[in-house]
Design an enzyme around this catalytic site. Structure first.
Site, PDB file in Angstrom:
ATOM      1  N   ASP A   1      -6.722   2.629   7.419  1.00 32.57           N
ATOM      2  CA  ASP A   1      -6.608   2.596   5.956  1.00 32.57           C
ATOM      3  C   ASP A   1      -5.998   1.280   5.490  1.00 32.57           C
ATOM      4  O   ASP A   1      -6.426   0.686   4.506  1.00 32.57           O
ATOM      5  CB  ASP A   1      -5.729   3.748   5.455  1.00 32.57           C
ATOM      6  CG  ASP A   1      -6.445   5.088   5.581  1.00 32.57           C
ATOM      7  OD1 ASP A   1      -7.688   5.061   5.760  1.00 32.57           O
ATOM      8  OD2 ASP A   1      -5.764   6.130   5.518  1.00 32.57           O
TER       9      ASP A   1
ATOM     10  N   ASP B   1      -3.006   0.350  10.395  1.00 33.70           N
ATOM     11  CA  ASP B   1      -4.045   1.315  10.782  1.00 33.70           C
ATOM     12  C   ASP B   1      -5.346   1.068  10.005  1.00 33.70           C
ATOM     13  O   ASP B   1      -5.484   0.080   9.294  1.00 33.70           O
ATOM     14  CB  ASP B   1      -3.535   2.747  10.548  1.00 33.70           C
ATOM     15  CG  ASP B   1      -3.177   2.988   9.088  1.00 33.70           C
ATOM     16  OD1 ASP B   1      -3.478   2.105   8.242  1.00 33.70           O
ATOM     17  OD2 ASP B   1      -2.597   4.039   8.785  1.00 33.70           O
TER      18      ASP B   1
ATOM     19  N   ASP C   1      -0.280  -0.967   6.202  1.00 38.33           N
ATOM     20  CA  ASP C   1      -0.104  -0.458   7.564  1.00 38.33           C
ATOM     21  C   ASP C   1      -1.086  -1.115   8.530  1.00 38.33           C
ATOM     22  O   ASP C   1      -2.118  -1.632   8.117  1.00 38.33           O
ATOM     23  CB  ASP C   1      -0.332   1.060   7.586  1.00 38.33           C
ATOM     24  CG  ASP C   1       0.829   1.792   6.938  1.00 38.33           C
ATOM     25  OD1 ASP C   1       1.927   1.205   6.875  1.00 38.33           O
ATOM     26  OD2 ASP C   1       0.628   2.926   6.479  1.00 38.33           O
TER      27      ASP C   1
ATOM     28  N   GLU D   1       0.838  -1.180   0.000  1.00 42.88           N
ATOM     29  CA  GLU D   1       0.000   0.000   0.000  1.00 42.88           C
ATOM     30  C   GLU D   1       0.886   1.248   0.000  1.00 42.88           C
ATOM     31  O   GLU D   1       1.771   1.381   0.833  1.00 42.88           O
ATOM     32  CB  GLU D   1      -0.883  -0.016   1.261  1.00 42.88           C
ATOM     33  CG  GLU D   1      -1.638   1.255   1.507  1.00 42.88           C
ATOM     34  CD  GLU D   1      -2.001   1.437   2.988  1.00 42.88           C
ATOM     35  OE1 GLU D   1      -1.442   0.723   3.846  1.00 42.88           O
ATOM     36  OE2 GLU D   1      -2.832   2.307   3.259  1.00 42.88           O
TER      37      GLU D   1
END
Ligand code: 0RA
Length: 637
Positions: A503, A501, A499, A426
């Site tokens: 997203d 997180d 990640d 990503e």
């Protein structure tokens, strides 16, 4: 006990038990977790047979403490009288002789059956101990066994008015070396399925290992129609009630329930004698060809007839279809790699004929339903034709540049797919670090950026043409959808690196949805992995340690013989914070990285999860996330 016939018996028993204990895999498939759970299914299947014969309507499965299982039913009870020829109790025969179960009830054939249909004696042989209670003819009876052998003859206990059989056992840990602990969710999925397939039976699963016992009751008067309703939960259906078809010919009992929804995927389950025929077979072929034929007949007389040049394909008419096909066959022939493909050729025509006639009748009586289905199938056919054109266009395009690979892909030099890995990363910055940090011999990098498509809400033509997914499809090189061919795969490890997180978890879920819906074999084959970047970097002086979660951080901190003030803890917010060397060391180096392999144990539950997470309905998604909050924050799937 010392009569010659009894010792002759003993020899047969010992030989049988020895065979089972020597090659357990031949009888129960494996000695891993699947085989362990198979023990429960085997015992429950006997109770289901009793229920199908009309003598039992309640089955209780209890997971007791210390890996003990107890299965109770309210059937007739296993006969306890002395068998004339053998000189021992029938109960003892059923529990100690291979295949002794069916001998007593010739009139009814064994409809239900575990994958191997081997009988309780096999479970007994693979248990450290087993206990059988039979309430029958006014008395309780009891016998205990150790590694399959009776400890004492069957004993008559107190008086009772009840009827039924209870089997209780402890799996032998010297055979099930991996684990002897049962998984509640695995058992509940199969027991729920059995309750759907055999309406009228209540199956109760209770977990007594917990401080607060948990209990699920499965009882579905609606049978496989209810199964379809369950599978379509959280989907928008095109017609209110599932269509139900049933009939019997030449001793073969056929049942089908089907209902369309507005998604683009198909959920099709088939069973023979309660066994999930994952590889399909003649019954499924019969159903599919009847469905395609009937819908094409109705298409001819619909308003779409003139505009449609091609006829509807099987895939067109199954877009958005949820169906359960369940048949009972006296003598099933199972074929295929996992012996879950029905081979009986006579079945095909029987299912085809029944479905053809009854479906035609139903649609004649329900014109609104058939119109909706034709409408959807026509759209699917148009999308299929557009998708083919899109595929041809990419093929032509790729024929023009030398490699046919997307410009963003940094490929590896190794050509043997079994040795190759691709990191789907990503963001451009993490992609840059990954390109510099990787081992370029066997690791390829494909950076993704921007908003990923939600395939759950998209038809195949738009999926193929999508500019975010197209590089993924062409990098993997194995095609997509019906033309996906796993043998063409260019990398045997496909690693999603995003990640930790929100997203990151979003892109991970979107990619997994795509792989699950359009490249199912990738997931089934275990080719997909999730990279696990560390959450913390712990450093002091010239030392560095990485921790992949909070617990590990705490543990590592205790091992460091330093003033905690002098130890520096950095929490990584994203992959972008790592330099190429760190990324290699922590997340990409096969010798030190952590990865999670994505597998597909249960297609039914996976379908429900993806529908819930990525589908249209907001409320079930909110509830799912609430119920799985801990799980979601850990795994993000
Ligand atoms: C043999 C014969 C009969 C019933 C059973 C076995 C039987 C086996 C199991 C295993 C679990 N529960 C069970 N319930 C019954 C027929 C008995 C008769 O004819 O009365």
């Amino acid at each position: 006990m010392t009569s010659p016939s009894y010792s002759a018996n003993n020899i047969t028993v010992l030989k049988g038990l020895e065979a089972v204990r020597k090659r357990p895999g031949m009888y129960i498939g494996s000695t891993g977790p699947d085989g362990l759970h198979h023990l429960v299914y085997e015992v429950v299947d006997n109770c289901i047979d009793e229920a199908m014969a009309g003598f039992c309507d309640k089955i209780l499965v209890v997971l007791e403490k210390n890996d003990i299982v107890r299965v109770e039913d309210n059937g007739r009870g296993i006969p306890v009288d002395i068998h004339p020829g053998e000189g021992v109790s029938a109960l003892e025969l059923v529990l100690t002789r291979l295949h002794a179960g069916g001998k007593f009830d010739k009139g009814t054939y064994k409809v239900s059956g575990g994958l191997h249909g081997v009988g309780v004696s096999v479970v007994n042989a693979l248990s450290s101990w087993m206990e059988a209670w039979v309430s029958r003819d006014g008395y309780d009876h009891f016998q205990k066994y150790e590694t399959g052998l009776p400890v004492d003859p069957v004993k008559r206990m107190g008086e009772t008015e009840k009827r039924g059989t209870t089997i209780r056992w402890l799996a032998d840990s010297s055979i099930f070396t991996e684990t002897t602990t049962y998984n509640f969710d695995v058992l509940s999925t199969r027991l729920r399925e059995l309750a759907f397939l055999n309406s009228g039976i209540s199956i109760i699963l209770r977990d007594e290992r917990l401080s607060v016992p948990k209990e699920l009751v499965f009882s579905f008067e609606g049978g496989i129609s209810h199964f379809v309703t369950y599978l379509n939960e959280n989907k928008t259906v095109l017609h209110k009630e599932p269509i139900y078809i049933s009939g019997e010919r030449d001793e073969i009992i056929v049942e089908v329930a089907l209902q369309y929804n507005d998604t683009y995927s198909e959920v099709m389950l088939s069973f023979v004698n309660d066994i999930n025929t994952r590889e399909g077979g003649t019954h499924l072929v019969g159903f599919k060809s009847a469905l395609t034929r009937v819908l094409n007949e109705f298409l001819k007389s619909s308003k779409h007839a003139k505009k449609m040049e091609d006829s509807l394909s099987g895939d067109d008419v199954r877009e958005g279809l949820t169906a359960v096909l369940s048949i009972k066959v006296p003598e099933p022939q199972f074929e295929g790699q996992t012996k879950t493909k029905l081979g009986n050729s006579e079945v095909r025509g029987i299912v085809d004929g029944l479905v053809n006639d009854q479906l035609t009748l139903y649609f004649e009586q329900n014109p609104d339903v058939i119109n909706q289905i034709i409408e959807k199938s026509v759209l699917a056919a148009k999308a299929r034709i557009a998708a083919r054109q899109a595929r041809d266009a990419t093929r032509r395009k790729s024929a023009m540049d030398s490699s046919g690979l997307p410009g963003k892909l940094a490929d590896c030099s190794e050509k043997d797919p079994a040795q190759c890995e691709i990191y789907i990363v990503e963001g451009d910055s993490a992609g840059g670090s990954a390109k510099m940090g990787r081992n370029r011999r066997f690791q390829a990098i494909l950076p993704l950026w921007g908003k990923m498509l939600n395939v759950e809400k998209t038809r195949i033509d738009k999926v193929i043409g999508n500019d975010k997914l197209q590089p993924v499809i062409s990098s993997l090189g194995a095609g997509i959808g019906e033309s996906f061919d796993v043998s063409k795969l260019r990398y045997h490890k496909i690693i999603i690196m995003a990640d930790a997180d929100v997203d990151g978890s979003h892109i991970r879920t979107l990619l997994l949805t795509f792989f699950f819906r359009y490249m199912t074999d990738l997931v089934k084959g275990g080719f997909i992995y999730l990279a696990m970047p560390p959450l913390y970097k712990i450093s002091w002086e010239r030392n560095i340690l990485y921790a992949y979660d909070d617990a590990e951080k705490e543990r590592l901190m205790k091992t460091i013989d330093r003033d905690p003030e002098k130890v520096n803890i950095q929490r990584y917010k994203g992959l972008g914070e790592m330099n190429p060397d760190q990324l290699w060391e922590t997340t990409m180096n096969p010798d030190s990285r952590m990865m999670m392999q994505v597998t597909l144990d249960d297609a039914v539950e996976a379908d429900r999860t993806f529908t819930t997470l990525m589908g249209e309905h907001v409320e079930p998604r909110r509830k799912f996330i609430e119920d799985n909050a801990v799980y979601v924050s850990n795994l993000d799937v």
